[in-house]
Design a protein around this motif. Structure first.
Motif, PDB file in Angstrom:
ATOM      1  N   THR A  23       0.833  -1.197   0.000  1.00  0.00           N
ATOM      2  CA  THR A  23       0.000   0.000   0.000  1.00  0.00           C
ATOM      3  C   THR A  23       0.870   1.250   0.000  1.00  0.00           C
ATOM      4  OG1 THR A  23      -0.104   0.300   2.396  1.00  0.00           O
ATOM      5  CG2 THR A  23      -1.655  -1.283   1.416  1.00  0.00           C
ATOM      6  N   GLU A  24       0.223   2.384  -0.071  1.00  0.00           N
ATOM      7  CA  GLU A  24       0.903   3.664   0.110  1.00  0.00           C
ATOM      8  C   GLU A  24       0.668   4.188   1.524  1.00  0.00           C
ATOM      9  OE1 GLU A  24       0.058   6.379  -3.109  1.00  0.00           O
ATOM     10  OE2 GLU A  24       0.168   4.766  -4.565  1.00  0.00           O
ATOM     11  N   ASN A  25       0.162   3.331   2.415  1.00  0.00           N
ATOM     12  CA  ASN A  25      -0.055   3.675   3.823  1.00  0.00           C
ATOM     13  C   ASN A  25       1.183   3.305   4.623  1.00  0.00           C
ATOM     14  OD1 ASN A  25      -2.599   4.105   2.804  1.00  0.00           O
ATOM     15  ND2 ASN A  25      -3.646   2.727   4.180  1.00  0.00           N
ATOM     16  N   TYR A  26       1.381   3.976   5.766  1.00  0.00           N
ATOM     17  CA  TYR A  26       2.521   3.631   6.619  1.00  0.00           C
ATOM     18  C   TYR A  26       2.166   2.589   7.667  1.00  0.00           C
ATOM     19  CZ  TYR A  26       0.503   7.264   9.639  1.00  0.00           C
ATOM     20  OH  TYR A  26      -0.343   8.034  10.393  1.00  0.00           O
ATOM     21  N   ALA A  27       0.882   2.374   7.921  1.00  0.00           N
ATOM     22  CA  ALA A  27       0.427   1.341   8.859  1.00  0.00           C
ATOM     23  C   ALA A  27      -0.967   0.919   8.433  1.00  0.00           C
ATOM     24  CB  ALA A  27       0.402   1.877  10.285  1.00  0.00           C
ATOM     25  N   LEU A  28      -1.344  -0.311   8.785  1.00  0.00           N
ATOM     26  CA  LEU A  28      -2.648  -0.840   8.392  1.00  0.00           C
ATOM     27  C   LEU A  28      -3.410  -1.382   9.603  1.00  0.00           C
ATOM     28  CD1 LEU A  28      -1.603  -2.859   5.219  1.00  0.00           C
ATOM     29  CD2 LEU A  28      -2.732  -0.622   5.284  1.00  0.00           C
ATOM     30  N   GLN A  29      -4.719  -1.249   9.551  1.00  0.00           N
ATOM     31  CA  GLN A  29      -5.618  -1.837  10.537  1.00  0.00           C
ATOM     32  C   GLN A  29      -5.978  -3.244  10.072  1.00  0.00           C
ATOM     33  OE1 GLN A  29      -7.048  -2.713  13.392  1.00  0.00           O
ATOM     34  NE2 GLN A  29      -7.525  -0.569  13.813  1.00  0.00           N
ATOM     35  N   THR A  30      -6.444  -4.087  10.973  1.00  0.00           N
ATOM     36  CA  THR A  30      -6.900  -5.421  10.601  1.00  0.00           C
ATOM     37  C   THR A  30      -7.963  -5.310   9.514  1.00  0.00           C
ATOM     38  OG1 THR A  30      -6.481  -6.190  12.838  1.00  0.00           O
ATOM     39  CG2 THR A  30      -7.952  -7.533  11.488  1.00  0.00           C
ATOM     40  N   PRO A  31      -7.834  -6.059   8.436  1.00  0.00           N
ATOM     41  CA  PRO A  31      -8.793  -5.954   7.333  1.00  0.00           C
ATOM     42  C   PRO A  31     -10.174  -6.501   7.690  1.00  0.00           C
ATOM     43  CG  PRO A  31      -6.833  -7.189   6.665  1.00  0.00           C
ATOM     44  CD  PRO A  31      -6.754  -6.984   8.128  1.00  0.00           C
ATOM     45  N   ALA A  32     -11.146  -6.126   6.870  1.00  0.00           N
ATOM     46  CA  ALA A  32     -12.497  -6.680   6.940  1.00  0.00           C
ATOM     47  C   ALA A  32     -12.770  -7.345   5.600  1.00  0.00           C
ATOM     48  CB  ALA A  32     -13.519  -5.580   7.205  1.00  0.00           C
ATOM     49  N   TYR A  39     -11.192  -5.379   2.583  1.00  0.00           N
ATOM     50  CA  TYR A  39     -11.056  -3.946   2.816  1.00  0.00           C
ATOM     51  C   TYR A  39      -9.982  -3.733   3.870  1.00  0.00           C
ATOM     52  CZ  TYR A  39     -15.491  -4.143   0.429  1.00  0.00           C
ATOM     53  OH  TYR A  39     -16.482  -4.398  -0.493  1.00  0.00           O
ATOM     54  N   VAL A  40      -8.992  -2.936   3.530  1.00  0.00           N
ATOM     55  CA  VAL A  40      -7.895  -2.674   4.457  1.00  0.00           C
ATOM     56  C   VAL A  40      -7.612  -1.176   4.431  1.00  0.00           C
ATOM     57  CG1 VAL A  40      -6.093  -3.158   2.729  1.00  0.00           C
ATOM     58  CG2 VAL A  40      -5.568  -3.382   5.160  1.00  0.00           C
ATOM     59  N   GLY A  41      -7.396  -0.619   5.613  1.00  0.00           N
ATOM     60  CA  GLY A  41      -7.164   0.818   5.698  1.00  0.00           C
ATOM     61  C   GLY A  41      -6.109   1.145   6.712  1.00  0.00           C
ATOM     62  N   LEU A  82     -12.733  -1.706  11.077  1.00  0.00           N
ATOM     63  CA  LEU A  82     -13.442  -1.745   9.802  1.00  0.00           C
ATOM     64  C   LEU A  82     -14.495  -2.845   9.858  1.00  0.00           C
ATOM     65  CD1 LEU A  82     -10.328  -1.777   7.444  1.00  0.00           C
ATOM     66  CD2 LEU A  82     -11.845   0.158   7.774  1.00  0.00           C
ATOM     67  N   TYR A  83     -15.641  -2.592   9.231  1.00  0.00           N
ATOM     68  CA  TYR A  83     -16.695  -3.597   9.109  1.00  0.00           C
ATOM     69  C   TYR A  83     -17.308  -3.450   7.721  1.00  0.00           C
ATOM     70  CZ  TYR A  83     -20.995  -6.197   9.638  1.00  0.00           C
ATOM     71  OH  TYR A  83     -22.005  -7.084   9.455  1.00  0.00           O
ATOM     72  N   ALA A  84     -17.539  -4.564   7.050  1.00  0.00           N
ATOM     73  CA  ALA A  84     -18.059  -4.522   5.682  1.00  0.00           C
ATOM     74  C   ALA A  84     -19.330  -5.340   5.536  1.00  0.00           C
ATOM     75  CB  ALA A  84     -16.998  -5.035   4.706  1.00  0.00           C
ATOM     76  N   THR A  85     -20.248  -4.797   4.742  1.00  0.00           N
ATOM     77  CA  THR A  85     -21.436  -5.517   4.302  1.00  0.00           C
ATOM     78  C   THR A  85     -21.407  -5.507   2.775  1.00  0.00           C
ATOM     79  OG1 THR A  85     -22.929  -3.613   4.101  1.00  0.00           O
ATOM     80  CG2 THR A  85     -22.723  -4.621   6.290  1.00  0.00           C
ATOM     81  N   GLU A  86     -22.436  -6.015   2.162  1.00  0.00           N
ATOM     82  CA  GLU A  86     -22.512  -5.975   0.703  1.00  0.00           C
ATOM     83  C   GLU A  86     -22.576  -4.539   0.191  1.00  0.00           C
ATOM     84  OE1 GLU A  86     -25.147  -7.843  -2.952  1.00  0.00           O
ATOM     85  OE2 GLU A  86     -25.813  -8.133  -0.900  1.00  0.00           O
ATOM     86  N   GLN A  87     -23.185  -3.637   0.966  1.00  0.00           N
ATOM     87  CA  GLN A  87     -23.409  -2.265   0.520  1.00  0.00           C
ATOM     88  C   GLN A  87     -22.359  -1.268   0.966  1.00  0.00           C
ATOM     89  OE1 GLN A  87     -27.240  -1.325   2.129  1.00  0.00           O
ATOM     90  NE2 GLN A  87     -28.331  -2.402   0.511  1.00  0.00           N
ATOM     91  N   VAL A  88     -21.797  -1.463   2.152  1.00  0.00           N
ATOM     92  CA  VAL A  88     -21.009  -0.389   2.755  1.00  0.00           C
ATOM     93  C   VAL A  88     -19.846  -0.942   3.582  1.00  0.00           C
ATOM     94  CG1 VAL A  88     -22.441  -0.200   4.830  1.00  0.00           C
ATOM     95  CG2 VAL A  88     -21.281   1.828   3.981  1.00  0.00           C
ATOM     96  N   VAL A  89     -18.782  -0.145   3.657  1.00  0.00           N
ATOM     97  CA  VAL A  89     -17.654  -0.392   4.552  1.00  0.00           C
ATOM     98  C   VAL A  89     -17.710   0.706   5.607  1.00  0.00           C
ATOM     99  CG1 VAL A  89     -15.159  -0.598   4.770  1.00  0.00           C
ATOM    100  CG2 VAL A  89     -16.295  -1.300   2.653  1.00  0.00           C
TER     101      VAL A  89
END
Length: 189
Positions: A23-32, A39-41, A82-89
């Motif tokens: 990624t272009e991030n310096y740290a990441l949260q646990t993905p969903a 989804y990873v941020g 992070l939490y993901a559904t079919e419609q939204v993160v």
């Protein structure tokens, strides 16, 4: 600050890498994960200094290949969950707003003030649960961020959730800052 935080998909059987994404991030949260999307941020060094929080970038990746579907950027600070559904993160960042991002396009759908510091969130089906340091536990609809219910934790100020709540059957369980374990009806609060 240069980014390069990585996410890996590993074979559960052998531990061998299936794919890797830098990624272009310096740290990441646990993905969903939801169905075929991951989804990873995390935080990244933005173009300007931000007084509170900093920049967040969330990637939607194809879970099978690691290819990027979209990237969302905002000034919300490092995502706490992070939490993901079919419609939204849905995520909550350092600035303590819960934000819903369209899972197909990466466009912001909604943003809701949580009232105070939030340690993390958890989702179950179409609801997202979080607790803020002002003693309020929130249940929000993931699709539009609308409140379903609020519960005021007894015991005075700053008696908030330690970590994410846990849902089991019809109940939502959590530990408070004052050491109490509470169980709420997950649908009604």
């Amino acid at each position: 600050p240069q980014g390069r935080a990585r996410v890996f998909a590993l074979s559960a059987a052998s531990g061998e890498p299936i794919w890797e994404f830098e990624t272009e991030n310096y740290a990441l949260q646990t993905p969903a994960k939801f169905q075929n999307s991951l989804y990873v941020g995390g935080g990244f060094q933005g173009p300007e200094k931000v007084e509170q929080g900093g920049y967040v970038r969330i990637y939607a990746l194809d879970a099978a290949s690691g290819s990027v579907r979209w990237a969302y950027e905002a000034i919300d600070g490092f995502p706490k969950g992070l939490y993901a559904t079919e419609q939204v993160v849905v995520f909550v960042g350092y600035q303590d707003f819960a934000t819903g991002v369209d899972a197909q396009t990466g466009e912001q759908r909604w943003r809701r003030d949580t009232g105070n510091w939030v340690p993390t969130l958890m989702g179950d089906e179409e609801l997202v649960y979080l607790g803020s340091a002002n003693t309020i536990v929130h249940a929000l609809r993931a699709a539009d961020g609308e409140p379903v219910w609020h519960f005021n934790i007894p015991g005075g100020s700053f008696n908030y959730l330690l970590g994410a709540p846990v849902r089991h059957e019809d109940n939502l369980y959590f530990l408070t800052q004052h050491g109490d374990v509470l169980a709420l009806d997950a649908r009604t609060g």
